[in-house]
Design a protein around this motif. Structure first.
Motif, PDB file in Angstrom:
ATOM      1  N   GLU A 127       0.871  -1.168   0.000  1.00 56.02           N
ATOM      2  CA  GLU A 127       0.000   0.000   0.000  1.00 56.02           C
ATOM      3  C   GLU A 127       0.909   1.219   0.000  1.00 56.02           C
ATOM      4  O   GLU A 127       1.875   1.284   0.764  1.00 56.02           O
TER       5      GLU A 127
ATOM      6  N   SER B 166       1.393   5.220   0.572  1.00 63.57           N
ATOM      7  CA  SER B 166       0.827   6.453   1.117  1.00 63.57           C
ATOM      8  C   SER B 166       1.841   7.566   0.870  1.00 63.57           C
ATOM      9  O   SER B 166       3.034   7.403   1.092  1.00 63.57           O
TER      10      SER B 166
ATOM     11  N   GLY C 274       3.261  11.377   1.436  1.00 64.95           N
ATOM     12  CA  GLY C 274       3.358  12.509   2.340  1.00 64.95           C
ATOM     13  C   GLY C 274       3.887  13.697   1.558  1.00 64.95           C
ATOM     14  O   GLY C 274       4.076  13.633   0.340  1.00 64.95           O
TER      15      GLY C 274
ATOM     16  N   HIS D 283       5.611   6.260   1.676  1.00 66.69           N
ATOM     17  CA  HIS D 283       5.640   5.164   2.635  1.00 66.69           C
ATOM     18  C   HIS D 283       5.032   3.933   1.979  1.00 66.69           C
ATOM     19  O   HIS D 283       3.942   3.994   1.420  1.00 66.69           O
TER      20      HIS D 283
ATOM     21  N   LYS E  98       3.727   0.079   2.664  1.00 64.39           N
ATOM     22  CA  LYS E  98       3.338  -0.868   3.699  1.00 64.39           C
ATOM     23  C   LYS E  98       2.960  -2.166   3.015  1.00 64.39           C
ATOM     24  O   LYS E  98       2.065  -2.191   2.164  1.00 64.39           O
TER      25      LYS E  98
END
Length: 130
Positions: free
Chosen positions: A109, A111, A113, A118, A120
């Motif tokens: 996954e 994400s 920023g 990031h 995951k």
């Protein structure tokens, strides 16, 4: 190339001490005095400078060989940096995926920023995230 060793070669602290005592001599003379020479079948003396220098480096505790990588091959070490490619993609090399134990088909996954991305891994419990 049957060479006969004349005297025992000094090693370790004995070698270092002898070299210090013979500081006024040339490298070849020091090597000869420390036993790093052979007499050939024809009777000529041959100084083994490479063996002498390697023994001296080892006696001083200097490690010149780097640790070999786990796969037994040389090459570059991981820098933990990647660059955006000309087509806009980011490529994470096999060194990193192998180190993490990732397999083809593992899913992540993403994400975003303001200044970071990031990843995951999906389908894995949060055992000990780094």
């Amino acid at each position: 190339m049957a060479e006969i060793q004349n005297i025992e070669m000094l090693t370790g602290q004995a070698l270092v001490q002898k070299v210090k005592e013979l500081e006024s001599l040339t490298k070849e003379e020091k090597a000869r005095a420390c036993g790093y020479y052979t007499i050939t079948k024809k009777g000529t003396e041959r100084v083994n400078m490479m063996k002498f220098m390697n023994a001296l480096i080892a006696a001083e505790g200097i490690e010149l060989d780097s640790e070999q990588s786990p796969n037994g091959r040389g090459g570059r070490s991981a820098s933990y940096r990647i660059t955006v490619q000309s087509n806009g993609n980011l490529l994470i090399g096999s060194t990193y995926t192998k180190q993490m134990g990732l397999e083809p088909g593992d899913e992540f996954e993403i994400s975003l920023g303001r200044k970071h991305i990031h990843l995951k891994q999906l389908g894995v419990d949060d055992e000990g995230d780094n």
